[in-house]
Design a protein around this motif. Structure first.
Motif, PDB file in Angstrom:
ATOM      1  N   MET A   1       0.822  -1.200   0.000  1.00  0.00           N
ATOM      2  CA  MET A   1       0.000   0.000   0.000  1.00  0.00           C
ATOM      3  C   MET A   1       0.864   1.261   0.000  1.00  0.00           C
ATOM      4  SD  MET A   1      -3.128  -0.771  -0.286  1.00  0.00           S
ATOM      5  CE  MET A   1      -3.811   0.809   0.154  1.00  0.00           C
ATOM      6  N   ASP A   2       1.992   1.213   0.734  1.00  0.00           N
ATOM      7  CA  ASP A   2       2.871   2.372   0.746  1.00  0.00           C
ATOM      8  C   ASP A   2       3.440   2.652  -0.636  1.00  0.00           C
ATOM      9  OD1 ASP A   2       2.420   2.754   3.418  1.00  0.00           O
ATOM     10  OD2 ASP A   2       4.186   1.602   4.048  1.00  0.00           O
ATOM     11  N   ARG A   4       2.007   1.884  -3.455  1.00  0.00           N
ATOM     12  CA  ARG A   4       0.899   2.394  -4.276  1.00  0.00           C
ATOM     13  C   ARG A   4       0.679   3.892  -4.005  1.00  0.00           C
ATOM     14  NH1 ARG A   4      -3.801   1.314  -6.967  1.00  0.00           N
ATOM     15  NH2 ARG A   4      -5.627   2.545  -6.384  1.00  0.00           N
ATOM     16  N   LYS A   5       0.692   4.266  -2.734  1.00  0.00           N
ATOM     17  CA  LYS A   5       0.501   5.673  -2.384  1.00  0.00           C
ATOM     18  C   LYS A   5       1.622   6.532  -2.962  1.00  0.00           C
ATOM     19  CE  LYS A   5      -2.109   4.958   1.891  1.00  0.00           C
ATOM     20  NZ  LYS A   5      -2.123   5.152   3.368  1.00  0.00           N
ATOM     21  N   GLU A   6       2.836   6.038  -2.846  1.00  0.00           N
ATOM     22  CA  GLU A   6       3.972   6.790  -3.376  1.00  0.00           C
ATOM     23  C   GLU A   6       3.863   6.946  -4.889  1.00  0.00           C
ATOM     24  OE1 GLU A   6       8.885   6.631  -3.409  1.00  0.00           O
ATOM     25  OE2 GLU A   6       7.717   5.078  -2.376  1.00  0.00           O
ATOM     26  N   LEU A   8       1.073   6.912  -6.708  1.00  0.00           N
ATOM     27  CA  LEU A   8      -0.024   7.821  -7.010  1.00  0.00           C
ATOM     28  C   LEU A   8       0.373   9.268  -6.768  1.00  0.00           C
ATOM     29  CD1 LEU A   8      -3.097   5.852  -5.575  1.00  0.00           C
ATOM     30  CD2 LEU A   8      -2.479   6.190  -7.968  1.00  0.00           C
ATOM     31  N   LEU A   9       1.130   9.524  -5.720  1.00  0.00           N
ATOM     32  CA  LEU A   9       1.556  10.885  -5.433  1.00  0.00           C
ATOM     33  C   LEU A   9       2.523  11.402  -6.495  1.00  0.00           C
ATOM     34  CD1 LEU A   9       2.020  10.693  -1.557  1.00  0.00           C
ATOM     35  CD2 LEU A   9       0.232  11.910  -2.817  1.00  0.00           C
ATOM     36  N   ILE A  85      -7.114  10.320  -8.554  1.00  0.00           N
ATOM     37  CA  ILE A  85      -6.071  10.067  -7.558  1.00  0.00           C
ATOM     38  C   ILE A  85      -6.504  10.608  -6.201  1.00  0.00           C
ATOM     39  CG2 ILE A  85      -3.693  10.604  -6.883  1.00  0.00           C
ATOM     40  CD1 ILE A  85      -2.979  10.639  -9.852  1.00  0.00           C
ATOM     41  N   GLU A  86      -7.081  11.807  -6.186  1.00  0.00           N
ATOM     42  CA  GLU A  86      -7.536  12.401  -4.922  1.00  0.00           C
ATOM     43  C   GLU A  86      -8.579  11.524  -4.241  1.00  0.00           C
ATOM     44  OE1 GLU A  86      -6.977  17.199  -5.532  1.00  0.00           O
ATOM     45  OE2 GLU A  86      -8.740  16.236  -6.401  1.00  0.00           O
ATOM     46  N   GLN A  88      -8.607   8.471  -4.055  1.00  0.00           N
ATOM     47  CA  GLN A  88      -7.955   7.366  -3.366  1.00  0.00           C
ATOM     48  C   GLN A  88      -7.539   7.760  -1.945  1.00  0.00           C
ATOM     49  OE1 GLN A  88      -7.569   4.185  -4.707  1.00  0.00           O
ATOM     50  NE2 GLN A  88      -8.838   5.003  -6.368  1.00  0.00           N
ATOM     51  N   PHE A  89      -7.444   9.059  -1.689  1.00  0.00           N
ATOM     52  CA  PHE A  89      -6.965   9.532  -0.395  1.00  0.00           C
ATOM     53  C   PHE A  89      -8.026  10.311   0.391  1.00  0.00           C
ATOM     54  CE2 PHE A  89      -3.300   9.178  -3.194  1.00  0.00           C
ATOM     55  CZ  PHE A  89      -2.404   8.447  -2.433  1.00  0.00           C
TER      56      PHE A  89
END
Length: 210
Positions: A1-2, A4-6, A8-9, A85-86, A88-89
């Motif tokens: 997950m980390d 994936r987040k990286e 996406l950012l 993308i937004e 997702q967070f």
């Protein structure tokens, strides 16, 4: 997950950079138009034929308008990616605590920044054609009060108008294709669904597409 987040950012930052590059390209194109206007000034000294100059001016304006259309498409498309993308967070409550734009995608229309440039170019083309009509077309009809068919068909005096009409057809076709691509993109990549409905009127294109 980390990871994936990286990812996406990083993608988020890249898409924003692309938006900035798209806007810069339009302003660079305006420089081309200024060069054409400078060439028009040279016609006063009979350095360049007036018909050639105004034909080139119509080509340049149509070319820049095509760039504006393309930039508007890429701008809206990138906003869809950013909103996805937004999502997702951010959660639905963030539409009130942060902003509501990520809850829905824009309609297939230009943002005001591109609209201003678009209408500036159209008004510029109309002014140039109006001046050309008084400087070249009216003297042409005075010189040939009863022109033959060959004058109507083959005379270069009509080239700026023909070029402008061809440019209008090309821009309309280009716009319709971009709208089709954008709507298809939104359909195939709708993003994370949101159940909360937000009734906005003026923001984000002036349509509620939640």
């Amino acid at each position: 997950m980390d990871e994936r987040k990286e990812f996406l950012l990083h993608l988020f930052d890249k898409v924003w950079d692309d938006i900035g590059s798209t806007i810069k390209v339009i302003w660079q194109s305006i420089v081309i138009l200024l060069g054409v206007i400078a060439t028009i000034i040279f016609t006063k000294a009979n350095i360049v034929p007036i018909t050639t100059t105004y034909t080139i001016a119509m080509i340049a304006i149509a070319w820049i308008l095509a760039h504006v259309e393309n930039a508007a498409y890429w701008f809206n498309r990138n906003l869809v990616i950013i909103a996805n993308i937004e999502r997702q967070f951010l959660n639905e409550d963030d539409s009130e605590q942060i902003h509501f734009y990520f809850t829905a995608h824009r309609p297939a229309k230009m943002v005001p920044h591109f609209q201003l440039q678009y209408w500036f170019l159209i008004m510029m083309a109309l002014c140039l054609l109006l001046y050309y009509s008084t400087a070249k077309l009216l003297p042409f009809f005075k010189k040939f009060p009863n022109p033959s068919i060959s004058h109507y068909i083959f005379s270069s005096v009509y080239f700026p108008y023909i070029t402008a009409m061809i440019g209008i057809l090309f821009i309309c076709y280009f716009r319709n294709k971009n709208i089709e691509k954008y709507n298809e993109f939104k359909k195939l990549s709708p993003g994370k669904p949101f159940t909360k409905k937000i009734a906005y009127v003026h923001g984000h294109g002036g349509e509620n597409l939640s």
